[in-house]
Design a protein around this motif. Structure first.
Motif, PDB file in Angstrom:
ATOM      1  N   THR A   1       0.830  -1.206   0.000  1.00  0.00           N
ATOM      2  CA  THR A   1       0.000   0.000   0.000  1.00  0.00           C
ATOM      3  C   THR A   1       0.866   1.257   0.000  1.00  0.00           C
ATOM      4  OG1 THR A   1      -1.675  -1.212   1.271  1.00  0.00           O
ATOM      5  CG2 THR A   1      -1.890   1.179   1.161  1.00  0.00           C
ATOM      6  N   MET A   2       1.918   1.264   0.814  1.00  0.00           N
ATOM      7  CA  MET A   2       2.793   2.424   0.883  1.00  0.00           C
ATOM      8  C   MET A   2       3.529   2.656  -0.430  1.00  0.00           C
ATOM      9  SD  MET A   2       2.202   3.726   3.755  1.00  0.00           S
ATOM     10  CE  MET A   2       3.506   4.957   3.784  1.00  0.00           C
ATOM     11  N   ALA A   3       3.705   1.595  -1.211  1.00  0.00           N
ATOM     12  CA  ALA A   3       4.402   1.725  -2.497  1.00  0.00           C
ATOM     13  C   ALA A   3       3.649   2.636  -3.456  1.00  0.00           C
ATOM     14  CB  ALA A   3       4.611   0.350  -3.124  1.00  0.00           C
ATOM     15  N   LEU A   4       2.352   2.832  -3.224  1.00  0.00           N
ATOM     16  CA  LEU A   4       1.576   3.738  -4.071  1.00  0.00           C
ATOM     17  C   LEU A   4       2.137   5.160  -4.017  1.00  0.00           C
ATOM     18  CD1 LEU A   4      -2.072   2.601  -3.213  1.00  0.00           C
ATOM     19  CD2 LEU A   4      -0.935   2.324  -5.419  1.00  0.00           C
ATOM     20  N   LEU A   5       2.729   5.518  -2.861  1.00  0.00           N
ATOM     21  CA  LEU A   5       3.253   6.883  -2.689  1.00  0.00           C
ATOM     22  C   LEU A   5       4.511   7.128  -3.505  1.00  0.00           C
ATOM     23  CD1 LEU A   5       2.748   7.247   1.166  1.00  0.00           C
ATOM     24  CD2 LEU A   5       1.452   8.399  -0.634  1.00  0.00           C
ATOM     25  N   ALA A   6       5.116   6.068  -4.024  1.00  0.00           N
ATOM     26  CA  ALA A   6       6.338   6.223  -4.810  1.00  0.00           C
ATOM     27  C   ALA A   6       6.045   6.762  -6.207  1.00  0.00           C
ATOM     28  CB  ALA A   6       7.076   4.879  -4.909  1.00  0.00           C
ATOM     29  N   PHE A   7       4.778   6.814  -6.586  1.00  0.00           N
ATOM     30  CA  PHE A   7       4.396   7.269  -7.921  1.00  0.00           C
ATOM     31  C   PHE A   7       3.676   8.609  -7.826  1.00  0.00           C
ATOM     32  CE2 PHE A   7       5.066   2.801  -8.300  1.00  0.00           C
ATOM     33  CZ  PHE A   7       5.537   2.593  -9.598  1.00  0.00           C
ATOM     34  N   GLU A   8       4.138   9.541  -8.623  1.00  0.00           N
ATOM     35  CA  GLU A   8       3.507  10.862  -8.634  1.00  0.00           C
ATOM     36  C   GLU A   8       2.056  10.752  -9.072  1.00  0.00           C
ATOM     37  OE1 GLU A   8       4.250  15.278 -10.626  1.00  0.00           O
ATOM     38  OE2 GLU A   8       5.869  13.801 -10.563  1.00  0.00           O
ATOM     39  N   VAL A   9       1.822   9.884 -10.059  1.00  0.00           N
ATOM     40  CA  VAL A   9       0.458   9.580 -10.496  1.00  0.00           C
ATOM     41  C   VAL A   9       0.156   8.167 -10.007  1.00  0.00           C
ATOM     42  CG1 VAL A   9      -1.118   9.341 -12.446  1.00  0.00           C
ATOM     43  CG2 VAL A   9       0.720  11.057 -12.524  1.00  0.00           C
ATOM     44  N   THR A  10      -0.614   8.050  -8.936  1.00  0.00           N
ATOM     45  CA  THR A  10      -0.820   6.743  -8.312  1.00  0.00           C
ATOM     46  C   THR A  10      -1.478   5.749  -9.259  1.00  0.00           C
ATOM     47  OG1 THR A  10      -2.909   7.581  -7.386  1.00  0.00           O
ATOM     48  CG2 THR A  10      -0.952   7.648  -5.983  1.00  0.00           C
ATOM     49  N   GLY A  11      -2.252   6.255 -10.205  1.00  0.00           N
ATOM     50  CA  GLY A  11      -2.916   5.368 -11.155  1.00  0.00           C
ATOM     51  C   GLY A  11      -1.950   4.646 -12.072  1.00  0.00           C
ATOM     52  N   GLU A  12      -0.695   5.124 -12.142  1.00  0.00           N
ATOM     53  CA  GLU A  12       0.304   4.483 -12.995  1.00  0.00           C
ATOM     54  C   GLU A  12       1.103   3.428 -12.239  1.00  0.00           C
ATOM     55  OE1 GLU A  12       2.687   7.649 -14.517  1.00  0.00           O
ATOM     56  OE2 GLU A  12       1.086   8.458 -15.794  1.00  0.00           O
ATOM     57  N   SER A  13       0.828   3.276 -10.956  1.00  0.00           N
ATOM     58  CA  SER A  13       1.533   2.282 -10.152  1.00  0.00           C
ATOM     59  C   SER A  13       1.094   0.879 -10.540  1.00  0.00           C
ATOM     60  CB  SER A  13       1.247   2.518  -8.664  1.00  0.00           C
ATOM     61  OG  SER A  13       1.650   1.400  -7.899  1.00  0.00           O
ATOM     62  N   PRO A  14       2.014  -0.094 -10.506  1.00  0.00           N
ATOM     63  CA  PRO A  14       1.612  -1.485 -10.767  1.00  0.00           C
ATOM     64  C   PRO A  14       0.675  -2.023  -9.698  1.00  0.00           C
ATOM     65  CG  PRO A  14       3.895  -1.362 -10.011  1.00  0.00           C
ATOM     66  CD  PRO A  14       3.471   0.034 -10.298  1.00  0.00           C
ATOM     67  N   LEU A  15       0.533  -1.276  -8.610  1.00  0.00           N
ATOM     68  CA  LEU A  15      -0.374  -1.665  -7.529  1.00  0.00           C
ATOM     69  C   LEU A  15      -1.643  -0.811  -7.532  1.00  0.00           C
ATOM     70  CD1 LEU A  15       2.331  -2.032  -4.749  1.00  0.00           C
ATOM     71  CD2 LEU A  15       1.207  -3.884  -5.986  1.00  0.00           C
ATOM     72  N   ALA A  16      -1.918  -0.200  -8.660  1.00  0.00           N
ATOM     73  CA  ALA A  16      -3.069   0.703  -8.751  1.00  0.00           C
ATOM     74  C   ALA A  16      -4.399  -0.007  -8.531  1.00  0.00           C
ATOM     75  CB  ALA A  16      -3.075   1.396 -10.117  1.00  0.00           C
ATOM     76  N   ASP A  17      -4.406  -1.330  -8.603  1.00  0.00           N
ATOM     77  CA  ASP A  17      -5.652  -2.062  -8.377  1.00  0.00           C
ATOM     78  C   ASP A  17      -6.165  -1.863  -6.944  1.00  0.00           C
ATOM     79  OD1 ASP A  17      -3.266  -3.642  -7.776  1.00  0.00           O
ATOM     80  OD2 ASP A  17      -4.666  -5.190  -7.121  1.00  0.00           O
ATOM     81  N   LEU A  18      -5.256  -1.445  -6.044  1.00  0.00           N
ATOM     82  CA  LEU A  18      -5.684  -1.149  -4.679  1.00  0.00           C
ATOM     83  C   LEU A  18      -6.644   0.036  -4.642  1.00  0.00           C
ATOM     84  CD1 LEU A  18      -2.279  -1.498  -2.768  1.00  0.00           C
ATOM     85  CD2 LEU A  18      -4.204  -3.100  -2.713  1.00  0.00           C
ATOM     86  N   LEU A  19      -6.572   0.875  -5.670  1.00  0.00           N
ATOM     87  CA  LEU A  19      -7.426   2.053  -5.740  1.00  0.00           C
ATOM     88  C   LEU A  19      -8.763   1.773  -6.410  1.00  0.00           C
ATOM     89  CD1 LEU A  19      -4.651   4.560  -6.872  1.00  0.00           C
ATOM     90  CD2 LEU A  19      -5.673   4.432  -4.593  1.00  0.00           C
TER      91      LEU A  19
END
Length: 237
Positions: A146-164
């Motif tokens: 979950t915290m890894a989402l903060l590593a991306f300026e655009v959280t939707g581009e994170s490989p973990l974006a499914d959490l959103l």
């Protein structure tokens, strides 16, 4: 395929005759319907069905509304409200289920990240979630993801974006709903979906042995003649 190896065909008339030979009590069907309405939270429908069928439920139908309000709060991302409502209803639910409480707190963290509140999210993770990770190491990996989402300026581009995704809220809401049901000594899942899955499996097994009237579209649940092409008729059960 030779005639000797061809699958036997069961006519609609013979199939319906055999079905009528199977005793099914109407009260059992009513219980099945009521079970679904209560667990899925259809309070008004459950009350109406109880009146029409004369079926008395051993569940306080008034409790359905409170449970659904809690469920809707999670689905809407209002996790703090959901937690407050649960504690008002029965504080033991979260006190005795650290995994569930962690998942609710995790969902609140996700909502903070969704809103772009990075500093508040970090502070919340450190104060509320990190201690849970120390007590239950198996949850630490979920926190790290979950915290890894903060590593991306655009959280939707994170490989973990499914959490959103809404599906993650729904997953958390379902977990909480199951716990609320269990606290009231109710089944966590309605029986009807399991029976429909059993129907699908049974038809698949029977397909290998005979041609028979089958339900090709679970929505209308109509028996179709043996050998009828079901393409375009809707998905199978």
């Amino acid at each position: 395929m030779t005639a000797s190896s061809a699958k036997p065909t069961i006519s609609m008339e013979e199939w319906e005759r055999k079905m009528q030979e199977v005793p099914i009590a109407k009260s059992d069907l009513n219980q099945l319907i009521m079970n679904y309405l209560i667990i899925e939270g259809y309070k008004d429908a459950a009350e109406k069905f109880s009146e029409e069928s004369g079926l008395t439920s051993n569940v306080d139908l008034g409790s359905i509304e409170e449970r659904m309000q809690i469920r809707f709060a999670v689905q809407n991302g209002d996790i703090r409200s959901a937690i407050e409502r649960v504690n008002d209803l029965n504080p033991d639910i979260l006190d005795t289920d650290p995994r569930l409480y962690f998942h609710l707190q995790q969902q609140h963290l996700i909502e903070l990240i969704r809103q772009g509140k990075a500093e508040e999210a970090l502070e919340f993770a450190q104060e509320e979630l990190a201690p849970h990770g120390e007590e239950h190491p198996e949850l630490l990996r979920e926190l790290e993801k979950t915290m890894a989402l903060l590593a991306f300026e655009v959280t939707g581009e994170s490989p973990l974006a499914d959490l959103l995704d809404f599906e993650h809220r729904q997953k958390t809401a379902n977990e909480l709903n199951a716990a609320l049901l269990a606290a009231h000594s109710q089944p966590k899942e309605p029986k009807l979906p399991a029976l429909l899955q059993l129907l699908a499996w049974t038809q698949e097994q029977l397909d290998e042995k005979a041609s028979y009237p089958r339900i090709n579209n679970i929505v209308n649940a109509v028996l179709e003649e043996p050998g009828k092409d079901s393409s375009g008729a809707g998905s199978r059960a």
